[in-house]
Design an enzyme around this catalytic site. Structure first.
Site, PDB file in Angstrom:
ATOM      1  N   LYS A  91      41.311  43.387  37.481  1.00 29.57           N
ATOM      2  CA  LYS A  91      40.859  42.962  36.164  1.00 29.57           C
ATOM      3  C   LYS A  91      42.043  42.558  35.285  1.00 29.57           C
ATOM      4  O   LYS A  91      41.915  41.652  34.463  1.00 29.57           O
ATOM      5  CB  LYS A  91      40.033  44.064  35.483  1.00 29.57           C
ATOM      6  CG  LYS A  91      38.668  44.203  36.134  1.00 29.57           C
ATOM      7  CD  LYS A  91      37.708  45.037  35.317  1.00 29.57           C
ATOM      8  CE  LYS A  91      36.367  45.108  36.015  1.00 29.57           C
ATOM      9  NZ  LYS A  91      35.449  46.055  35.375  1.00 29.57           N
TER      10      LYS A  91
ATOM     11  N   LYS B   9      32.687  37.565  48.882  1.00 26.14           N
ATOM     12  CA  LYS B   9      31.526  38.343  48.458  1.00 26.14           C
ATOM     13  C   LYS B   9      30.810  37.618  47.316  1.00 26.14           C
ATOM     14  O   LYS B   9      31.452  37.035  46.449  1.00 26.14           O
ATOM     15  CB  LYS B   9      32.045  39.699  47.971  1.00 26.14           C
ATOM     16  CG  LYS B   9      30.971  40.689  47.632  1.00 26.14           C
ATOM     17  CD  LYS B   9      31.602  41.991  47.170  1.00 26.14           C
ATOM     18  CE  LYS B   9      30.818  42.513  45.988  1.00 26.14           C
ATOM     19  NZ  LYS B   9      31.379  43.659  45.333  1.00 26.14           N
TER      20      LYS B   9
ATOM     21  N   LYS C  54      29.357  36.832  40.423  1.00 24.65           N
ATOM     22  CA  LYS C  54      29.136  35.832  39.376  1.00 24.65           C
ATOM     23  C   LYS C  54      30.446  35.239  38.877  1.00 24.65           C
ATOM     24  O   LYS C  54      30.455  34.158  38.314  1.00 24.65           O
ATOM     25  CB  LYS C  54      28.298  36.402  38.234  1.00 24.65           C
ATOM     26  CG  LYS C  54      28.862  37.635  37.630  1.00 24.65           C
ATOM     27  CD  LYS C  54      27.847  38.305  36.719  1.00 24.65           C
ATOM     28  CE  LYS C  54      28.369  39.647  36.260  1.00 24.65           C
ATOM     29  NZ  LYS C  54      27.679  40.800  36.762  1.00 24.65           N
TER      30      LYS C  54
END
Ligand code: TRP
Length: 327
Positions: A115, A196, A199
């Site tokens: 992140k 994977k 979104k």
């Protein structure tokens, strides 16, 4: 015998997609319906503050994710279903846990590293202490089992460590939480089937549970089925997996046989998968729309859920305050 406690949550950062559904949420519904557990499921709105969403989007998305979970089968009569920030003890316990967790353990978390790379202009402290709040979410209810996707295992391990650090310092109190993985293999992106489904890749990569039939058809018609040298055809495997999950078993078997024979037509496979998904989520789309058409009623359901969770959380916090020597 006392039922084992299951706790899990989801961030309200977007509409639920079939990767989330097969990876975790379907499992939540099955665990709930087994009647064997005491379940707590919540919307992790406080965790979403670590991201870049606007307040308006956040407020709307909290309601949408709540409606989606109910529409997909989380039953507020069977599960204690609530919004994390409605039970203030989550943040209080997380502060106590901040004070037993070595900072070096947090820097090791892969999600923190990922992140930080993804939002390099907003590497706030909350991103780092995120897993401590998660440990509080779980241990506030003495969670024994946490059903999550693969990417959350490290956070559940940290929860176990946190419990141990607390217990060693203040006395044995919190349980050793275990994660529970779903049997299903990963759902891959439609356009980049080596990755994977997520979104963050873009909307063409995922199918949301709420996608209208035309959208599902269109996204599937663009799904990649090409073979990559040395890697087989991950896109085809992914479509077959989806057909197996959402479609009629006879149709699935026919396509599987055709794939082995080499007579399969990918255009037909895509159409069959699209139809299966459209049908599977038809009820869902209708229920979701109904729930969102009456926000007062939805808010009432969520308030009731928080009212059920709160006494449990308050009792834990009272005991924790005593153990650590405050108030
Ligand atoms: N971090 C989880 C995710 O992104 C969401 C979450 C927050 C959670 N608190 C939790 C999951 C407690 C399980 C238990 O998916």
């Amino acid at each position: 015998m006392k039922k084992q406690v299951i706790v899990s949550g989801i961030q309200p950062t977007g509409n639920i997609h079939i990767g989330n559904y097969l990876g975790t949420i379907k499992n939540w519904v099955e665990l709930q319906n087994s009647g064997k557990y005491e379940m707590y499921i919540f919307i992790a709105d406080l965790h979403s503050l670590t991201g870049n969403m606007s307040p308006e989007d956040r407020r709307a998305q909290i309601l949408r994710t709540s409606a989606e979970l109910i529409a997909v089968g989380i039953d507020p009569n069977k599960t204690t279903f609530f919004i994390q920030s409605h039970v203030q003890e989550h943040t209080e316990l997380s502060w106590v846990f901040n004070c037993v967790t070595p900072i070096s353990e947090l820097y090791r978390m892969t999600q923190f590293k990922d992140k930080s790379d993804r939002q390099e202009k907003n590497i706030n402290s909350g991103l780092l202490t995120y897993p401590i709040l998660q440990a509080a979410d779980i241990l506030l209810y003495h969670g024994d089992i946490v059903p999550v996707g693969q990417d959350q295992i490290q956070h559940v391990e940290l929860t176990r460590d946190t419990a141990r650090w607390f217990n060693n310092r203040f006395g044995k109190y919190f349980p050793e939480t275990k994660h529970l993985l779903t049997k299903i293999s990963k759902v891959m992106s439609l356009l980049d089937p080596n990755k994977k489904m997520s979104k963050s890749l873009g909307s063409g990569h995922v199918i949301e549970l709420n996608d209208e039939p035309e959208v599902v058809m269109k996204k599937l018609s663009k799904a990649v089925t090409a073979t990559f040298v040395g890697e087989g055809a991950p896109g085809v495997q992914n479509l077959l997996l989806l057909l197996n999950e959402f479609g009629d078993q006879n149709i699935y078997q026919d396509f599987l046989t055709a794939e082995i024979d080499g007579t399969i037509r990918y255009g037909e496979l895509k159409k069959a998968v699209a139809e299966a998904i459209v049908n599977y989520f038809a009820d869902f789309r209708q229920k979701r729309a109904e729930l969102l058409s009456d926000e007062n009623k939805l808010n009432e359901i969520l308030q009731k859920g928080a009212d059920k969770a709160r006494p449990v959380a308050q009792k834990t916090m009272e005991e924790v305050r005593k153990m650590v020597g405050i108030r």
